[in-house]
Structure formats: structure tokens, C-alpha cells
Design an enzyme around this catalytic site. Sequence first.
Site, PDB file in Angstrom:
ATOM      1  N   TRP A 149       0.830  -1.206   0.000  1.00 20.46           N
ATOM      2  CA  TRP A 149       0.000   0.000   0.000  1.00 20.46           C
ATOM      3  C   TRP A 149       0.864   1.255   0.000  1.00 20.46           C
ATOM      4  O   TRP A 149       0.518   2.258  -0.631  1.00 20.46           O
ATOM      5  CB  TRP A 149      -0.912   0.003   1.228  1.00 20.46           C
ATOM      6  N   HIS A 150       2.007   1.198   0.679  1.00 14.87           N
ATOM      7  CA  HIS A 150       2.868   2.374   0.752  1.00 14.87           C
ATOM      8  C   HIS A 150       3.507   2.711  -0.583  1.00 14.87           C
ATOM      9  O   HIS A 150       3.853   3.874  -0.825  1.00 14.87           O
ATOM     10  CB  HIS A 150       3.968   2.164   1.800  1.00 14.87           C
ATOM     11  N   GLY A 151       3.701   1.753  -1.434  1.00 13.29           N
ATOM     12  CA  GLY A 151       4.306   2.066  -2.721  1.00 13.29           C
ATOM     13  C   GLY A 151       4.523   0.825  -3.564  1.00 13.29           C
ATOM     14  O   GLY A 151       4.626  -0.293  -3.051  1.00 13.29           O
TER      15      GLY A 151
END
Length: 494
Positions: free
Chosen positions: A337-339
Amino acid sequence: MAGTKPGHDEKQRQGRMLFNSYLFIFLFLPVTLAGYFICGRFGNLAAVIWLALASLVFYSASNWQFVALLLGSVAFNYFIGWLLIARKLPPRQRFAALTAGVAGDLLVLGIFKYAGFLAANLDAIFKTGITLDILLPVGISFYTFTQIAFLVDAYRGQVARYALPHYALFVTYFPHLIAGPILHHKDMVPQFERSETTRPNPHLILCGLMIFAIGLFKKTCLADGIQPLVSLAFGSGTPTFDQAWIGALAYTFQLYFDFSGYSDMAIGISLMFGIFLPLNFNSPYKAQSIIDFWRRWHMTLSQFLRDYLYIPLGGNRRGTVLRYVNLMITMALGGLWHGAAWTFVIWGVLHGLYLCINHAWNHFAPPVAPRFARVANLAAFMLTFLSVVVAWVFFRASTLSSAIYILSRMGDPSHVAFGRAEVVQGAFVACYAALAFLAPNTQTIMGYDHKARTVGGAAGAWPARPLFLYASAAVLALGILGIQQYSEFIYFRF
């Protein structure tokens, strides 16, 4: 190369209206605040519409080409929510509506955030020659998760029917839109519906300004101040043992003061409007276990992953083995989700492994004798912090190979520089550590309780004391003086 972190369009980034910008502080915020209370005289709906439009102006200042995407997302999810709430659909049709809504949200997120990552990995494996360079809409991860939670709760029968303007403001509300926190409809929409929030409250405005000042100081003076040391480990050079550690620790504290500074500023701004945002940080580096760390770090994301991923997967209800599997899946997806990069996936997997070990230790390890409690707590604190620092190396590094190289330098004490510069840099990092480990956090200083909707202590009057006013004015002045020409918040990239 597959696994590298995506770049960012520099012109687009330079055009963003940031909380730590003169344009925002001296123009947008005062005008929006004044307009909100003026519109409030004509009723709650007028104030809500004004704030929603102002939020769109804020978003369009940095992401104008994606305003239509944001509005389309709001309309789509509101329609699906309406089907789930207002229409008496049979169970199969309700589930089909939920599936369509969540799938639509994830499809849009996947195209913009992960299509390039997937194409790069397919090219690395099969030499397809296909590469995609898709510009990432700012805040898409946050407003997508916010609305998925809304749809799931609507399916569960836990959502009242909301008016479209209030729902639109819930999604687009500018203090959280760019980098969180991830809001929950039960916390926010009832506040937007209250008419008393549209009347100016001098106490809340003063407290909000003080919290904003603390957050601005964290960002412009602390986070930006230590940023040059991060390059000792993550630059293009060859770091020595002590330089690698200084750089890794510098990033550890830069990330904390940057993101917690943004969260404080968001809370402070929202408080000026009479709206209480949820906490996102509670001194996470003081944690004595990884379980405790995730109760303190990015708290709204942790709650989302727990309530809408870990528990639906089965949580701990299907035995120990599946519990650990569910933890690993949840944290791996949380990392993704962060990247869109393998470094983020490894970061998530590492924390999943940490959590599994932590739960296993709690289950199988014998209790600590009372006379050894202090030593055990200190050891737990040090081990937790060290584990977090190691994981942050993957979070920050541009590629897996560079992360592994930096960790190898951190584990090789045979190459030490230890000159005068390293001593000064180490002392500088130690000052940041003292602030993170020993200083009270913002909510403790300000007496902020978003659940009780109170701020400023039991009597609610101490922020008006001259000492606090002078200190807040000094912190705000230092924060404004520390504003650089352009300094993006780290979580804007996610």
C-alpha cells in the site's frame, strides 16, 4: 529495473500547495476559515458546501488533472453506498454491489499505482519491452481506503444514510486528503452535521493554532533539519560503518518528525474548524514491542488493516498457524500500500515476521521475574527500536540491492571513519533521539482527546496562559522561518 521506486514529476510537485508553504498559511487557510464561519451563518449545509469546494481548490492546486477522478470516485462510492443503505436488496445483490464497489476502487488504485510496477516486473522477467510511466494522483491511497471502509460498513448495516454534501466533504476534507489520517465515517460525518461546528470557537481556534505550530516546527526545523544526514547512508557514496548507522538513524527520525508533524498540522487545522481528527501517532519509538509499535505508529492505517483485512481473513479465529499467515499477508499488503516497489513489500514482510515472533514470544516465553522487569523492559525497547531501524532501510532505499548493501555496511564495524564530522553528526542524531524517546508528545502537551472531543486540559483554559502563548508564538515563528522554498512531506509519495 523492476523493484525501483517510481519517480515524480518535478513540475507537478513544485506546484503543490503544502501545509508548510506561505501560500497556505497566509492566504488559503485564513480565507477558508473566514468563509466557513461566514457561510455557517446561513446554515450548516452552506458551510459544508463551502468547505468541500475549498478542499477541491486545495487539491486542484497540486493535482488539478485528477480532480475529475476524485469527484468520480466520490460519486461512484456514494452511489454504491446508497444501494447498500437505502435499497432493500436481496443478500446476493447486496454482496454483488459491495463487490462491484470495492473492485472498482481497487481497479482504479491498481491502474494508477501498480500498473507501472507490474509492467516493469514483467519486462524484467519476459523482456516484453513494455514500460508504463503513469502519474500517481496525490492522496489516492488515502481516499480509496477511506471509501472502502465506508462501503464495507454500509454492507454490514453500520452506516446511516448521509447527505451527498456531507459525504463529499468526508472524502475530500483537505486537512486529511493528501496524506491522511485515514478517516472513518462514524468519527467524521456526525461532526460535519453539527451546526455548532460552523460557529467560531476561540478556544478551539487557539488550541488548533498551537498544535499546528508544533507540527510546523517538527516539519521545517526537525525533519528538514536532519535530512542532509540521511544521504550519508542513502546517497551515492560508499558509507562507512558509522556513516551508515548515522544515515539510517537520521532517516528514522526524519520520517517520524515529518509524518507526525503533518499529522499534528492536520489536527490543528481541523480543530480551527471545530472538527476533531483521530490521532495517528502516540510516541511509537517508545514502544517496547512490535505489537505496541503498531498500536502507536500510523494508528489509522493499523486500525484499517486490522478491521478490513486481518479480521476478514480470519484473524486469530482459525488457529495459530493461520493467524501467523494472516499477519504476514496483512503486513505484506500494508507494505505494498505504501508504494509499488519490492522494497516496500520486504518492509511489510519484515514487520509481519516481527509480529509473528512477538506473538509467539508472548505465548511461549516464561514470565519475567519482577526483579528483572526494568532490565527486560529496556532490552525489549532497544530490540524493538533496532528492528524498526533495520526495516526502515528497506522503506527508504531505492532498490533491494542498495538496501542490502547499506545493511551490510551497518553490520561491518571494520570500516569506520569516526572523524570529527561523524562525532558531531552522531551528537546531532542523539538530540533527535532524546526528543523522540523522552519528550512528551503533542497530545500530552495539549491535552488533546479526539474521542472525548476535548483539548486544553480538564478546565480547557490553560492554553490561554501567557507562558503557553509565548512559547507557541516562538515555535510558530521558528516553524515559519524554517520554511524552505520547497519541502515535500514524505507521505505525499504514498
